[in-house]
Design a protein around this motif. Sequence first.
Motif, mmCIF file in Angstrom:
data_model
loop_
_atom_site.group_PDB
_atom_site.id
_atom_site.type_symbol
_atom_site.label_atom_id
_atom_site.label_comp_id
_atom_site.label_asym_id
_atom_site.label_seq_id
_atom_site.Cartn_x
_atom_site.Cartn_y
_atom_site.Cartn_z
ATOM 1 N N PRO A 41 29.769 -6.306 12.175
ATOM 2 C CA PRO A 41 28.738 -5.780 13.090
ATOM 3 C C PRO A 41 29.307 -4.968 14.241
ATOM 4 N N PHE A 42 30.605 -5.009 14.483
ATOM 5 C CA PHE A 42 31.218 -4.242 15.569
ATOM 6 C C PHE A 42 32.676 -4.015 15.203
ATOM 7 N N SER A 43 33.270 -3.017 15.822
ATOM 8 C CA SER A 43 34.688 -2.752 15.596
ATOM 9 C C SER A 43 35.517 -3.738 16.405
ATOM 10 N N MET A 44 36.612 -4.202 15.808
ATOM 11 C CA MET A 44 37.430 -5.239 16.436
ATOM 12 C C MET A 44 38.892 -5.013 16.099
ATOM 13 N N LYS A 45 39.750 -5.756 16.808
ATOM 14 C CA LYS A 45 41.200 -5.695 16.604
ATOM 15 C C LYS A 45 41.711 -7.108 16.410
ATOM 16 N N CYS A 46 42.466 -7.308 15.322
ATOM 17 C CA CYS A 46 43.010 -8.632 15.026
ATOM 18 C C CYS A 46 44.070 -8.995 16.063
ATOM 19 N N THR A 47 43.984 -10.216 16.600
ATOM 20 C CA THR A 47 44.950 -10.660 17.617
ATOM 21 C C THR A 47 46.271 -11.101 17.015
ATOM 22 N N ALA A 48 46.310 -11.294 15.694
ATOM 23 C CA ALA A 48 47.544 -11.752 15.058
ATOM 24 C C ALA A 48 48.446 -10.585 14.670
ATOM 25 N N CYS A 49 47.886 -9.583 14.009
ATOM 26 C CA CYS A 49 48.706 -8.467 13.519
ATOM 27 C C CYS A 49 48.351 -7.139 14.183
ATOM 28 N N GLY A 50 47.283 -7.060 14.940
ATOM 29 C CA GLY A 50 46.898 -5.808 15.597
ATOM 30 C C GLY A 50 46.158 -4.847 14.691
ATOM 31 N N GLU A 51 45.655 -5.306 13.544
ATOM 32 C CA GLU A 51 44.922 -4.437 12.615
ATOM 33 C C GLU A 51 43.524 -4.151 13.183
ATOM 34 N N PHE A 52 43.131 -2.880 13.112
ATOM 35 C CA PHE A 52 41.799 -2.485 13.567
ATOM 36 C C PHE A 52 40.825 -2.573 12.393
ATOM 37 N N ILE A 53 39.702 -3.190 12.647
ATOM 38 C CA ILE A 53 38.649 -3.332 11.644
ATOM 39 C C ILE A 53 37.434 -2.577 12.174
ATOM 40 N N TYR A 54 37.019 -1.558 11.456
ATOM 41 C CA TYR A 54 35.941 -0.702 11.944
ATOM 42 C C TYR A 54 34.587 -1.327 11.631
ATOM 43 N N LYS A 55 33.608 -0.854 12.344
ATOM 44 C CA LYS A 55 32.248 -1.351 12.162
ATOM 45 C C LYS A 55 31.689 -0.879 10.824
ATOM 46 N N GLY A 56 31.140 -1.817 10.057
ATOM 47 C CA GLY A 56 30.551 -1.492 8.768
ATOM 48 C C GLY A 56 31.428 -1.848 7.594
ATOM 49 N N ARG A 57 32.616 -2.391 7.819
ATOM 50 C CA ARG A 57 33.483 -2.779 6.703
ATOM 51 C C ARG A 57 32.935 -4.052 6.062
ATOM 52 N N LYS A 58 32.964 -4.104 4.750
ATOM 53 C CA LYS A 58 32.332 -5.196 4.018
ATOM 54 C C LYS A 58 33.318 -6.347 3.825
ATOM 55 N N PHE A 59 32.779 -7.584 3.911
ATOM 56 C CA PHE A 59 33.569 -8.795 3.748
ATOM 57 C C PHE A 59 32.754 -9.813 2.961
#
Length: 270
Positions: A41-59
Motif C-alpha cells: 500500500p505504500f513505498s518502503m525501505k527494508c531495515t535489514a538490507c536497505g531494499e526499496f519496495i515500491y508501492k503496488g508490488r504484489k506479495f
Amino acid sequence: MSERKVLQKYYPPDFDPSRITRTRGPKPPGPKVQTVRLMAPFSMKCTACGEFIYKGRKFNARKETTDDKYYSIAIYRFYIRCTRCSGEITFKTDPKNMDYECEKGARRNFEPWRTQGGAAKEESEEERLVRLEEEEAERGVMAGLEGKVEDARREMRIADALDEIRTRNARNERVGKGGMEGVGEEDEKMEGERERLEREDEELARRAFMRQGGDIELAADGEDDGVGGEDAVEATKVEMGPPPPTFKRAVKRKKDFSAALGIKRKPALV
C-alpha cells in the motif's frame, strides 16, 4: 486418457463407510490467519538490507485479524517478506486516518503530500474541535456577508422601482394639469412635419419620373404655341439623345464565296 468430469469413482475393497466419523472440534484459539494476495500500500525501505519496495508490488501475505477495533471497525495485520533478504515486514490498517501503519521490518518512505506545514502532525481531539469551531465561525461570517449583499441588492431594486413610479406619476400630473394642449400642439407639429416630408418625397419622385419625358412634353408645348414642327423635332432629338438600345437578335446574312472560287451556278429551271 482420463475423463474430465468423473462420473464413476473407485472404492477399494477394504472401504468401510461406518468407520468415517464426522467430528466438530473447537475453533483454534488466537487470531484468525489466512493467506491473501495483495499489493504494497505504500513505498518502503527494508531495515535489514536497505531494499526499496515500491508501492503496488504484489506479495503473498498472511492476513491476521487483531483484537483491536476502531469504532467497531476491525483492524487487520499483514505479514510479507522482503524480496531481497526475506526479512519479515509487518504493517496494519489504520481506519482512523484511512491509511496503513508500518510496524516493523521496514520504514515508510517520506511522502510530502501526507505532511502538514512541512512536518508530520497528528491532530488531537481538542485541536480538531477547535478547527471545526473556527470553520463554523468562518461559514457564519460568510453567510452574514452574503445576506448583507443580498439586502443591498434588494434595496437597490426597490429604489429603482420607486424612481420609475415617481417619474411615471410626474408625467401623468403634467398631462392632467394642462399637458393635453401641449400634447395636441406637439401632435400638430409632428403631423405638419410628416406632410411636409411626404410632399418633398412626391416632388422628388415627380422630378425623377419626368426627367425622361420632360423633353417630349416640351416639344408638344412648342407645337401648341405655333413653333415649327421640324424645329421642335430637332430640339427633341437633340435633347433626347441617342435612341435606347434594342436587344432584338439580328439575322446575319451568309456571304456567297462561289464567285470568288470560280463556281458558276446554273439558273433555276422553274
